[in-house]
Design a protein around this motif. Structure first.
Motif, PDB file in Angstrom:
ATOM      1  N   TYR C  33       0.841  -1.192   0.000  1.00  0.00           N
ATOM      2  CA  TYR C  33       0.000   0.000   0.000  1.00  0.00           C
ATOM      3  C   TYR C  33       0.878   1.244   0.000  1.00  0.00           C
ATOM      4  O   TYR C  33       1.928   1.268   0.640  1.00  0.00           O
ATOM      5  CB  TYR C  33      -0.876   0.037   1.259  1.00  0.00           C
ATOM      6  CG  TYR C  33      -1.942  -1.015   1.312  1.00  0.00           C
ATOM      7  CD1 TYR C  33      -2.908  -1.116   0.313  1.00  0.00           C
ATOM      8  CD2 TYR C  33      -2.012  -1.903   2.380  1.00  0.00           C
ATOM      9  CE1 TYR C  33      -3.905  -2.077   0.371  1.00  0.00           C
ATOM     10  CE2 TYR C  33      -3.011  -2.869   2.446  1.00  0.00           C
ATOM     11  CZ  TYR C  33      -3.955  -2.956   1.437  1.00  0.00           C
ATOM     12  OH  TYR C  33      -4.932  -3.910   1.499  1.00  0.00           O
ATOM     13  N   ASP C  36      -1.185   6.795   1.048  1.00  0.00           N
ATOM     14  CA  ASP C  36      -2.600   7.172   1.184  1.00  0.00           C
ATOM     15  C   ASP C  36      -3.559   5.992   1.307  1.00  0.00           C
ATOM     16  O   ASP C  36      -4.764   6.183   1.494  1.00  0.00           O
ATOM     17  CB  ASP C  36      -3.031   8.042  -0.021  1.00  0.00           C
ATOM     18  CG  ASP C  36      -2.596   9.485   0.147  1.00  0.00           C
ATOM     19  OD1 ASP C  36      -1.667   9.723   0.946  1.00  0.00           O
ATOM     20  OD2 ASP C  36      -3.173  10.357  -0.510  1.00  0.00           O
ATOM     21  N   THR C  37      -3.036   4.776   1.146  1.00  0.00           N
ATOM     22  CA  THR C  37      -3.907   3.609   1.300  1.00  0.00           C
ATOM     23  C   THR C  37      -3.518   2.765   2.510  1.00  0.00           C
ATOM     24  O   THR C  37      -4.256   1.850   2.884  1.00  0.00           O
ATOM     25  CB  THR C  37      -3.865   2.686   0.043  1.00  0.00           C
ATOM     26  OG1 THR C  37      -2.512   2.535  -0.382  1.00  0.00           O
ATOM     27  CG2 THR C  37      -4.680   3.260  -1.091  1.00  0.00           C
ATOM     28  N   ASP C  53      -5.651  11.509  -1.353  1.00  0.00           N
ATOM     29  CA  ASP C  53      -5.716  11.689  -2.805  1.00  0.00           C
ATOM     30  C   ASP C  53      -6.923  10.995  -3.425  1.00  0.00           C
ATOM     31  O   ASP C  53      -7.329  11.326  -4.548  1.00  0.00           O
ATOM     32  CB  ASP C  53      -4.424  11.154  -3.446  1.00  0.00           C
ATOM     33  CG  ASP C  53      -4.140  11.836  -4.779  1.00  0.00           C
ATOM     34  OD1 ASP C  53      -4.517  13.008  -4.943  1.00  0.00           O
ATOM     35  OD2 ASP C  53      -3.540  11.188  -5.644  1.00  0.00           O
ATOM     36  N   PHE C  54      -7.485  10.038  -2.693  1.00  0.00           N
ATOM     37  CA  PHE C  54      -8.688   9.344  -3.159  1.00  0.00           C
ATOM     38  C   PHE C  54      -9.730  10.325  -3.664  1.00  0.00           C
ATOM     39  O   PHE C  54     -10.339  10.119  -4.720  1.00  0.00           O
ATOM     40  CB  PHE C  54      -9.255   8.518  -2.005  1.00  0.00           C
ATOM     41  CG  PHE C  54     -10.500   7.738  -2.337  1.00  0.00           C
ATOM     42  CD1 PHE C  54     -10.431   6.572  -3.085  1.00  0.00           C
ATOM     43  CD2 PHE C  54     -11.742   8.153  -1.877  1.00  0.00           C
ATOM     44  CE1 PHE C  54     -11.577   5.843  -3.375  1.00  0.00           C
ATOM     45  CE2 PHE C  54     -12.893   7.424  -2.159  1.00  0.00           C
ATOM     46  CZ  PHE C  54     -12.805   6.265  -2.908  1.00  0.00           C
ATOM     47  N   ILE C 118       1.386   1.330  -4.252  1.00  0.00           N
ATOM     48  CA  ILE C 118       0.235   1.543  -5.132  1.00  0.00           C
ATOM     49  C   ILE C 118      -0.922   2.266  -4.434  1.00  0.00           C
ATOM     50  O   ILE C 118      -1.089   2.175  -3.227  1.00  0.00           O
ATOM     51  CB  ILE C 118      -0.266   0.218  -5.746  1.00  0.00           C
ATOM     52  CG1 ILE C 118      -0.742  -0.756  -4.669  1.00  0.00           C
ATOM     53  CG2 ILE C 118       0.805  -0.407  -6.610  1.00  0.00           C
ATOM     54  CD1 ILE C 118      -1.387  -2.004  -5.243  1.00  0.00           C
ATOM     55  N   GLY C 119      -1.674   2.975  -5.256  1.00  0.00           N
ATOM     56  CA  GLY C 119      -2.833   3.729  -4.797  1.00  0.00           C
ATOM     57  C   GLY C 119      -3.644   4.128  -6.019  1.00  0.00           C
ATOM     58  O   GLY C 119      -3.465   3.574  -7.103  1.00  0.00           O
ATOM     59  N   VAL C 120      -4.494   5.111  -5.861  1.00  0.00           N
ATOM     60  CA  VAL C 120      -5.412   5.422  -6.953  1.00  0.00           C
ATOM     61  C   VAL C 120      -4.668   5.905  -8.200  1.00  0.00           C
ATOM     62  O   VAL C 120      -5.093   5.626  -9.330  1.00  0.00           O
ATOM     63  CB  VAL C 120      -6.480   6.451  -6.490  1.00  0.00           C
ATOM     64  CG1 VAL C 120      -5.867   7.811  -6.201  1.00  0.00           C
ATOM     65  CG2 VAL C 120      -7.584   6.578  -7.523  1.00  0.00           C
ATOM     66  N   SER C 122      -1.709   4.914  -9.279  1.00  0.00           N
ATOM     67  CA  SER C 122      -1.186   3.735 -10.010  1.00  0.00           C
ATOM     68  C   SER C 122      -2.323   2.966 -10.674  1.00  0.00           C
ATOM     69  O   SER C 122      -2.134   2.356 -11.729  1.00  0.00           O
ATOM     70  CB  SER C 122      -0.391   2.832  -9.064  1.00  0.00           C
ATOM     71  OG  SER C 122      -1.252   2.086  -8.233  1.00  0.00           O
ATOM     72  N   MET C 123      -3.505   3.008 -10.057  1.00  0.00           N
ATOM     73  CA  MET C 123      -4.652   2.342 -10.690  1.00  0.00           C
ATOM     74  C   MET C 123      -5.026   3.030 -12.010  1.00  0.00           C
ATOM     75  O   MET C 123      -5.329   2.377 -13.011  1.00  0.00           O
ATOM     76  CB  MET C 123      -5.860   2.342  -9.745  1.00  0.00           C
ATOM     77  CG  MET C 123      -5.744   1.366  -8.583  1.00  0.00           C
ATOM     78  SD  MET C 123      -6.833   1.769  -7.173  1.00  0.00           S
ATOM     79  CE  MET C 123      -8.456   1.440  -7.848  1.00  0.00           C
TER      80      MET C 123
END
Lengths: 469, 469, 469
Positions: C33, C36-37, C53-54, C118-120, C122-123
């Motif tokens: 993670y 931010d996750t 950042d979500f 990873i987080g939004v 990278s998604m």
């Protein structure tokens, strides 16, 4: 199946190119980034990136955008042979209208040093104005050429902007979700246009003016998207904070109640109790229209549900009993029944808005009164006066829509615009390459026919083995 | 094709009107805007407009809303002759359920001075509860009247709220994405209802209980929307910040892995290696269900992928081997196979949640432990106890669902509700105006037949020129 | 209709299981993670939950996600007998690619202590890379097995990440919406693959390589979703604040102008002036591609409209005149015409980006220059040099795409991958259970035939009463 007058080979490119080149030139001369989209301006002041209005309006904008392009586009695909035109012309006139609306609304909403400043809020407003044009498109669906539609859009966007300016800027009317500015205006403008374009021999195309099974399912995509995102539509340009939040929630409950009454009325008005897709596709949305003005006010969920409940009833009754009368007696051929989905529910919404405004008090709204009724909060206007102004605004909107529609209808009658003949209305094939047509081709050894756009070939060998041969 | 008992002309309007009027009265008496939707309350305190919860929940709400109305609605359009009912009844019972759920959940989740306070979070929860009803709808799809569905929804929403209250408020269970409260509950409630409503002669409608090419494409719209927005579903009501972010991401990877294993298993279990649309439409979603409880925990992307991978395998195996057994041996006619998509993956998700909770440590979660396991963070409960409570919650959910489904099933057997006869199940024509029916009408000079809802007219002239005449 | 080589019963499960297990192991070893996750990390620092950042990327992510799965998936359903494969293989290879891209991009974009965080964001980047693979899928659509597609995806994701690394990290190129990295790369990679896989006897499947009425409507769902959400696509990973806002708006106007010119050119290039669905479905999107690089720059709405306007013209001309030449002379069988939608507009976008970069000044961008051109703002590079680098990046992208496609094309030629024979291309039935096939079955008393996936049964009794019997 086409004659020379409906041939778009030169006409459509000329109109599209001229319109777009004019748009580009006017954008070059008049349009600038606003504070929140300009690199220099936004960085000039000390605020956090996260305060940019993008984050508080863009999700609403995208929901509205889906309603305009998927919602309106697919809602009109219910016709069995007009799916390409429904989605495709919706796409074309929406793409044009949103550019033209940016200019017209920018001009009326106030220039900044001779320049129109644009950002996400102007994008939402442009989409709203486009929505009004698409409502009018629903009234004339199947009976107009793409050029007629572009010309209609050009005039309607202009008149929409004038009416919107009079209501919002001159009269200080509140109409965040556009019960008046969008729905009432679009519906009665379109109804007047279709009245002027009355076709006495339209019944020659009657067999195409109906749905087939799959076309009704495509239309339900449009319906459901409109229904789901209507809370975003009504709340997209209200004040930030509780206002957006409340508007979305009021609309949500209005729609839910409307769906219940629409189903009830659809079964009740059918002799065999069977539900009619026309009602479900349209009437269930009337609750969104009717919550367009009062949605941002302290209507309460309870009040919203009553409004939606009534809207559903009115709308189904309109489809069942009023539309045939309008066609026979008043010669108004309203393909999608926009009077029932946008017209009468829009008027209902305007009246509900006027009443709700008239009873607004500081006690109920607290400091929030500044957001919803700034003139009342500042003591410049009594709540009852605000209510009266709201009612006057409805009359103004109806007047401009009807007179505008009358004039534009006559302009659209010019034969050069390539309207389809009465015998080939509601038919994609006149303006689109379609894989197959309804004609039956009989060859020596096989037959080709086509139903609902599917080409079917039956050849000789198919029949021979049958016992009855 | 209809007989008097299935005629909805009076029954459906009466039920809809009574239910909606009760809803409106109860909303009038009990429901108020919450702090973030009330104009006075929100402006009473000094916070920025941008702190309104609208901006942090509404995009998730809209994604959930799309899943409920488009996702569930279109997923069930796979039946060749039941598209209107799939989307249309889904629409009706969802519109009712979300209103009723607002009241029931508001009642159980805690009143404020005798009033239910509502805002975007209650809207999400109402949509969640509605989702559970729609899962049960999948089990009885094609075999129930709209009145039966509304009655079922009324009871199921109530029992859902009781179960949810016991889990979340009494037991302190964590289940943000509803592996237990939504999926397990909805599936086993629906399976029990369909068991009680067992139809021994359902094979008389067997020819309609399958898909055609285009109906499978419509169903894929539902599948893909459910798949895409499941990350929003599982994260919609978790704590703000890293929790929402992490839940969405875990679900994203669980679904991706599930899709891979679903395709693999679909090919593996077919004798000719061909992929089966039933598996792709359903099993590929099991990864979202299975991540419903542990998604908000520190499951890691790696763990999420394992969960999704297993869920896809279980789900395809269920469709292939378990569903036929359930039907033959246990007399459970599960139209959509909700046991495979929601039932077993829901149980898997509950177990994964229990295990993940049991191994939670302050070391891994840091201060974030307060968000995910508040009782553990406050020292009121050991992590292992939390794990045990999670497991108990699954048993409670199964118990309430099965007993509730049993009772409601018997209520729905009352003949007054107008269920379709065994010979006309999976058929829109019984409750909807359909352009054409499957009947073949033979006229003197032409024949009309209808396939897959498309009306085909063949007239005499079509045949004459054929060589074999 | 299938032979042993195309039987996927063992091949597809083996490939899917091996790939997914490798992915799971690598995720277990390498992926963590991000700040931010992660529950502990995010709570370690004193920031508000709302700063995650979500809230500033996730709505954009979901729009991109819809483009990848609904947009690309349904855009390709235009083929009459390839709807299952279009949506279904799109789904499969996207689910694989986004996992693989997480690893590849994470590896190249910089590890944190040997771990990929990873987080939004990278998604979104993983979805972007997936988009590139789906563009290449469009070039080979209908002519490849799912295994070939997975193998292609594996290599293409890897090469995409290398190219992206060279451009963004080594050269300091700006390409937020991926005119080069996504569109140009995906298109020319795919074109080279389809060139190597050239099928001289493809005309044996020609009758299936076209649309029917309803398949074109399904494709329009894809088109409209791509069109609506392209502003979100181009702005999804730009800097926060004015940058995201401006990029979305530039793209919006580019697309609107492109739609106008696409309709104009479609009518102009048809001998009878009829609009061609192929142009509307594809060329109207070229404005989004062409705004991919310069969209975040101070392109002005005016400039954006010119770019979109040109892109629409180029794209229609490509479909009309270039595609047939490529097929006949260069043996490039480009099913979806990706050269016209992604290839040439991507190159146009790269050139526009280079020019816009070269003329960037501190005067225009103010402090915002740091966001858009950090190297220029820091004085490390002249704007003109940045422009030159942008142009070089296009050449690099073309080189890697063409060489990569060449190599991967030869790998895909291995017969073990189960490509369909020339006679059964563009046909779902080879890899999917389809309710009915195009074969006509003649039984003793009735005939069964099937058109467009709809099974039609005509029995003896249907004919007997006819007058001509």
């Amino acid at each position: 199946m086409t004659d020379s007058s409906t041939n778009m080979r030169l006409k459509l490119p000329i109109v599209c190119f001229i319109l777009e080149i004019i748009l580009i030139i006017l954008f070059g001369v008049l349009v600038e980034y606003d504070h929140d989209t300009d690199a220099r301006d936004f960085h000039n002041m000390s605020h956090h990136d996260y305060e940019n209005d993008f984050y508080y309006r863009y999700p609403s904008f995208q929901d509205v955008h889906v309603m305009i392009f998927i919602g309106f586009g697919f809602l009109m695909t219910f016709l069995q042979r007009y799916g390409f035109s429904s989605v495709g012309f919706n796409f074309l006139i929406a793409a044009f209208s949103l550019q033209w609306a940016t200019l017209m609304q920018g001009f009326f909403h106030g220039m900044h040093g001779g320049k129109i400043h644009i950002g996400v809020e102007s994008m939402i407003n442009a989409d709203f104005c486009t929505g009004s044009v698409l409502i009018s498109f629903g009234a004339v669906l199947g009976k107009t050429s793409p050029i007629q539609l572009l010309i209609m859009a050009m005039f309607e966007v202009t008149l929409f902007s004038v009416n919107e300016y009079i209501l919002l800027s001159v009269l200080g009317t509140k109409d965040a979700g556009g019960s008046m500015t969008i729905h009432t205006f679009g519906a009665y403008f379109g109804l007047m246009v279709t009245r002027v374009l009355y076709r006495p021999n339209l019944d020659k195309s009657k067999h195409r003016n109906s749905s087939v099974y799959h076309s009704d399912l495509f239309a339900m995509i449009g319906t459901i998207y409109l229904w789901m995102f209507w809370p975003s539509f009504n709340s997209a340009v209200t004040a930030h904070g509780d206002d957006q939040h409340r508007t979305a929630m009021n609309t949500y409950y209005s729609l839910a109640a409307c769906t219940m009454s629409s189903y009830a009325m659809s079964a009740l008005t059918a002799h065999d109790g069977k539900l009619d897709m026309v009602h479900i596709q349209n009437a269930a949305l009337a609750g969104g229209v009717a919550a367009g003005t009062a949605g941002e006010m302290m209507l309460t969920p309870f009040g919203s549900m009553i409004v939606g409940f009534l809207a559903g009833i009115i709308s189904v009754l309109g489809y069942k009993y009023l539309t045939p009368v309008l066609e026979e007696k008043l010669k108004i051929q309203d393909t999608c029944g926009v009077n029932n989905l946008h017209g009468m529910p829009g008027i209902l919404g305007a009246i509900v808005g006027a009443v709700t405004a008239a009873v607004a008090t500081k006690d109920v709204y607290g400091e929030g009164l500044h957001d919803v009724f700034p003139l009342v909060a500042e003591g410049k206007r009594e709540a009852s006066v605000q209510g009266g102004i709201q009612a006057v605004s409805l009359a103004v909107t109806l007047g401009i829509a009807l007179i505008g529609g009358l004039i534009v209808g006559f302009i659209l009658k010019l034969p050069v615009f390539g309207a389809p003949p009465d015998t080939i209305c509601f038919e994609d094939n006149i303006y689109w390459e379609v894989t197959c047509t309804e004609d039956v081709h009989l060859k020596r050894k096989y037959a080709i026919f086509c139903y609902s756009g599917v080409r079917v070939e039956l050849n000789k060998s198919f029949y021979f083995p049958f016992p009855f041969q």
